[in-house]
Design a protein around this motif. Structure first.
Motif, PDB file in Angstrom:
ATOM      1  N   ASP A  43      63.194 -45.157   9.053  1.00 18.52           N
ATOM      2  CA  ASP A  43      62.319 -46.148   9.661  1.00 18.52           C
ATOM      3  C   ASP A  43      61.893 -45.770  11.073  1.00 18.52           C
ATOM      4  O   ASP A  43      60.833 -46.166  11.538  1.00 18.52           O
ATOM      5  CB  ASP A  43      63.021 -47.512   9.697  1.00 18.52           C
ATOM      6  N   ASP A  44      62.730 -45.007  11.768  1.00 18.00           N
ATOM      7  CA  ASP A  44      62.474 -44.784  13.180  1.00 18.00           C
ATOM      8  C   ASP A  44      63.190 -43.522  13.632  1.00 18.00           C
ATOM      9  O   ASP A  44      64.052 -42.986  12.937  1.00 18.00           O
ATOM     10  CB  ASP A  44      62.966 -45.992  13.992  1.00 18.00           C
ATOM     11  N   PHE A  45      62.829 -43.054  14.809  1.00 16.32           N
ATOM     12  CA  PHE A  45      63.559 -41.993  15.487  1.00 16.32           C
ATOM     13  C   PHE A  45      64.029 -42.543  16.826  1.00 16.32           C
ATOM     14  O   PHE A  45      63.241 -43.130  17.574  1.00 16.32           O
ATOM     15  CB  PHE A  45      62.669 -40.762  15.704  1.00 16.32           C
ATOM     16  N   THR A  46      65.312 -42.387  17.120  1.00 12.16           N
ATOM     17  CA  THR A  46      65.857 -42.944  18.357  1.00 12.16           C
ATOM     18  C   THR A  46      66.555 -41.857  19.160  1.00 12.16           C
ATOM     19  O   THR A  46      66.905 -40.789  18.632  1.00 12.16           O
ATOM     20  CB  THR A  46      66.866 -44.070  18.064  1.00 12.16           C
ATOM     21  N   ALA A  47      66.768 -42.130  20.449  1.00 13.16           N
ATOM     22  CA  ALA A  47      67.481 -41.198  21.319  1.00 13.16           C
ATOM     23  C   ALA A  47      68.191 -41.977  22.417  1.00 13.16           C
ATOM     24  O   ALA A  47      67.683 -42.991  22.907  1.00 13.16           O
ATOM     25  CB  ALA A  47      66.509 -40.192  21.931  1.00 13.16           C
ATOM     26  N   ASP A  48      69.380 -41.510  22.766  1.00 13.71           N
ATOM     27  CA  ASP A  48      70.093 -42.032  23.928  1.00 13.71           C
ATOM     28  C   ASP A  48      69.796 -41.120  25.110  1.00 13.71           C
ATOM     29  O   ASP A  48      69.963 -39.902  25.026  1.00 13.71           O
ATOM     30  CB  ASP A  48      71.609 -42.058  23.684  1.00 13.71           C
ATOM     31  N   VAL A  49      69.378 -41.704  26.225  1.00 15.94           N
ATOM     32  CA  VAL A  49      69.061 -40.924  27.421  1.00 15.94           C
ATOM     33  C   VAL A  49      70.019 -41.327  28.532  1.00 15.94           C
ATOM     34  O   VAL A  49      70.068 -42.487  28.944  1.00 15.94           O
ATOM     35  CB  VAL A  49      67.599 -41.138  27.866  1.00 15.94           C
ATOM     36  N   MET A  50      70.788 -40.362  28.995  1.00 16.28           N
ATOM     37  CA  MET A  50      71.796 -40.610  30.018  1.00 16.28           C
ATOM     38  C   MET A  50      71.240 -40.270  31.396  1.00 16.28           C
ATOM     39  O   MET A  50      70.573 -39.258  31.586  1.00 16.28           O
ATOM     40  CB  MET A  50      73.030 -39.757  29.755  1.00 16.28           C
ATOM     41  N   THR A  51      71.516 -41.124  32.357  1.00 14.67           N
ATOM     42  CA  THR A  51      71.202 -40.808  33.744  1.00 14.67           C
ATOM     43  C   THR A  51      72.502 -40.498  34.469  1.00 14.67           C
ATOM     44  O   THR A  51      73.570 -40.973  34.076  1.00 14.67           O
ATOM     45  CB  THR A  51      70.474 -41.975  34.434  1.00 14.67           C
ATOM     46  N   ALA A  52      72.438 -39.678  35.503  1.00 17.99           N
ATOM     47  CA  ALA A  52      73.656 -39.272  36.204  1.00 17.99           C
ATOM     48  C   ALA A  52      73.349 -38.918  37.645  1.00 17.99           C
ATOM     49  O   ALA A  52      72.207 -38.592  37.990  1.00 17.99           O
ATOM     50  CB  ALA A  52      74.298 -38.084  35.502  1.00 17.99           C
ATOM     51  N   LEU A  53      74.388 -38.989  38.476  1.00 23.13           N
ATOM     52  CA  LEU A  53      74.292 -38.603  39.885  1.00 23.13           C
ATOM     53  C   LEU A  53      75.367 -37.562  40.186  1.00 23.13           C
ATOM     54  O   LEU A  53      76.493 -37.677  39.685  1.00 23.13           O
ATOM     55  CB  LEU A  53      74.508 -39.811  40.802  1.00 23.13           C
ATOM     56  N   PRO A  54      75.082 -36.540  40.983  1.00 21.42           N
ATOM     57  CA  PRO A  54      76.102 -35.541  41.315  1.00 21.42           C
ATOM     58  C   PRO A  54      77.279 -36.191  42.043  1.00 21.42           C
ATOM     59  O   PRO A  54      77.100 -37.042  42.913  1.00 21.42           O
ATOM     60  CB  PRO A  54      75.362 -34.565  42.231  1.00 21.42           C
ATOM     61  N   HIS A  55      78.486 -35.782  41.694  1.00 24.52           N
ATOM     62  CA  HIS A  55      79.664 -36.273  42.403  1.00 24.52           C
ATOM     63  C   HIS A  55      79.762 -35.554  43.751  1.00 24.52           C
ATOM     64  O   HIS A  55      79.509 -34.350  43.839  1.00 24.52           O
ATOM     65  CB  HIS A  55      80.931 -36.019  41.581  1.00 24.52           C
ATOM     66  N   PRO A  56      80.133 -36.263  44.819  1.00 25.60           N
ATOM     67  CA  PRO A  56      80.180 -35.636  46.155  1.00 25.60           C
ATOM     68  C   PRO A  56      81.097 -34.419  46.234  1.00 25.60           C
ATOM     69  O   PRO A  56      80.892 -33.539  47.064  1.00 25.60           O
ATOM     70  CB  PRO A  56      80.699 -36.770  47.050  1.00 25.60           C
ATOM     71  N   SER A  57      82.116 -34.346  45.359  1.00 24.64           N
ATOM     72  CA  SER A  57      83.044 -33.213  45.406  1.00 24.64           C
ATOM     73  C   SER A  57      82.426 -31.936  44.856  1.00 24.64           C
ATOM     74  O   SER A  57      82.963 -30.842  45.063  1.00 24.64           O
ATOM     75  CB  SER A  57      84.298 -33.543  44.584  1.00 24.64           C
ATOM     76  N   GLY A  58      81.305 -32.065  44.138  1.00 27.29           N
ATOM     77  CA  GLY A  58      80.705 -30.913  43.499  1.00 27.29           C
ATOM     78  C   GLY A  58      81.221 -30.667  42.101  1.00 27.29           C
ATOM     79  O   GLY A  58      80.717 -29.790  41.395  1.00 27.29           O
ATOM     80  N   ARG A  59      82.238 -31.414  41.690  1.00 29.40           N
ATOM     81  CA  ARG A  59      82.790 -31.284  40.334  1.00 29.40           C
ATOM     82  C   ARG A  59      82.455 -32.531  39.541  1.00 29.40           C
ATOM     83  O   ARG A  59      82.876 -33.630  39.875  1.00 29.40           O
ATOM     84  CB  ARG A  59      84.315 -31.096  40.376  1.00 29.40           C
ATOM     85  N   GLY A  60      81.663 -32.357  38.507  1.00 24.96           N
ATOM     86  CA  GLY A  60      81.345 -33.475  37.641  1.00 24.96           C
ATOM     87  C   GLY A  60      80.212 -34.338  38.166  1.00 24.96           C
ATOM     88  O   GLY A  60      79.554 -34.026  39.167  1.00 24.96           O
ATOM     89  N   LEU A  61      79.989 -35.441  37.470  1.00 24.91           N
ATOM     90  CA  LEU A  61      78.888 -36.349  37.754  1.00 24.91           C
ATOM     91  C   LEU A  61      79.383 -37.789  37.720  1.00 24.91           C
ATOM     92  O   LEU A  61      80.426 -38.092  37.140  1.00 24.91           O
ATOM     93  CB  LEU A  61      77.777 -36.180  36.702  1.00 24.91           C
ATOM     94  N   TYR A  62      78.603 -38.664  38.340  1.00 23.82           N
ATOM     95  CA  TYR A  62      78.764 -40.095  38.118  1.00 23.82           C
ATOM     96  C   TYR A  62      77.822 -40.486  36.974  1.00 23.82           C
ATOM     97  O   TYR A  62      76.627 -40.207  37.019  1.00 23.82           O
ATOM     98  CB  TYR A  62      78.380 -40.886  39.368  1.00 23.82           C
ATOM     99  N   ILE A  63      78.379 -41.118  35.940  1.00 23.40           N
ATOM    100  CA  ILE A  63      77.564 -41.603  34.834  1.00 23.40           C
ATOM    101  C   ILE A  63      77.740 -43.111  34.722  1.00 23.40           C
ATOM    102  O   ILE A  63      78.790 -43.652  35.103  1.00 23.40           O
ATOM    103  CB  ILE A  63      77.928 -40.914  33.507  1.00 23.40           C
TER     104      ILE A  63
END
Length: 251
Positions: A43-63
């Motif tokens: 019936d449809d095509f769907t997608a999940d779109v994630m937004t993120a911000l860089p973590h201040p430590s440089g390791r990983g992201l804020y989601i």
């Protein structure tokens, strides 16, 4: 997430006039519905779109995590993706196929775990090609032991341990039950009882593996056990349900 929604509308509204985007009630990603199927019969095509911000430590992201007061979680989805892709390659796609089967198990048994917990545990025990039935056996054995010891840690060592959807005791119980049925299925198959094996596997994956009438096989097994002086008791009893036998759980 609202900014992401507006940007997607700006970019895609002309191409997809039926486009809708959901933000309210979404925990981590905005849900995009194109209103236009890409596969016949869907019936449809769907997608999940994630937004993120860089973590201040440089390791990983804020989601995003709209279910908590802080509204954000720290994670490292890029490293997670690299680890999963490597596992898929190392196992010649067995990793991905096993995860898909485990998601079916999870959904048909009241979702005791989130899908990421399943993948994280698979990363700890599946690293080479093997038949799917053996991959399931290894996973349930490993996962039961790990959950019994405590929450699953983040494989990237950035985020907090992965929470469960039920009490740890209940999740452990379900994993042990699945493990025992998989062991039983392998035992039956090795002994030349394919219908009994299928029936046992049906208990784990009822939507994928049809049930089978194992009455005659079980009667023969019990008779053989008694003749050799053993006990007729079994750890997991079999019930019957007549369907056309289908071998659906090999490689």
């Amino acid at each position: 997430m609202e900014i992401v929604r507006d940007v997607i509308h700006e970019d895609l509204d002309t191409e997809f006039p039926k486009l809708t985007i959901e933000v309210v009630g979404r925990r981590r990603a905005v849900l995009v519905r194109f209103g236009d199927p890409v596969t016949q019969g869907q019936d449809d095509f769907t997608a999940d779109v994630m937004t993120a911000l860089p973590h201040p430590s440089g390791r990983g992201l804020y989601i995003p995590n709209t279910k908590i007061a802080d509204q954000w979680d720290r994670a490292d989805p890029i490293t997670h993706t690299q680890m999963v892709l490597k596992a898929i390659t190392d196992t010649k796609v067995v990793f991905a196929r096993t995860v898909r089967l485990l998601k079916h198990w999870n959904c048909t048994h009241s979702k005791p775990m989130c899908s990421w917990n399943i993948k994280a545990l698979c990363l700890g025990c599946l690293d080479e090609p093997m038949p799917l039935i053996n991959a399931l056996q290894i996973f349930f054995t490993y996962a039961a032991d790990e959950i019994d010891n405590g929450p699953t840690p983040d494989p990237a060592h950035v985020a907090d341990p992965i929470p469960l959807n039920m009490t740890r005791r209940e999740v452990h119980k379900r994993l042990c039950t699945a493990r025992d049925y998989i062991d039983l299925a392998i035992e039956h198959e090795t002994a030349g009882r394919p219908l009994s094996a299928q029936h046992a596997l049906h208990q784990v994956l009822p939507e994928l593996v049809p049930d089978a009438d194992a009455t005659q096989e079980e009667a023969a097994r019990l008779a053989s056990t008694v003749r050799t002086g053993g006990t007729a008791a079994t750890g997991l009893g079999l019930t019957v349900g007549l369907v056309t036998p289908t071998r659906a759980w090999g490689n």
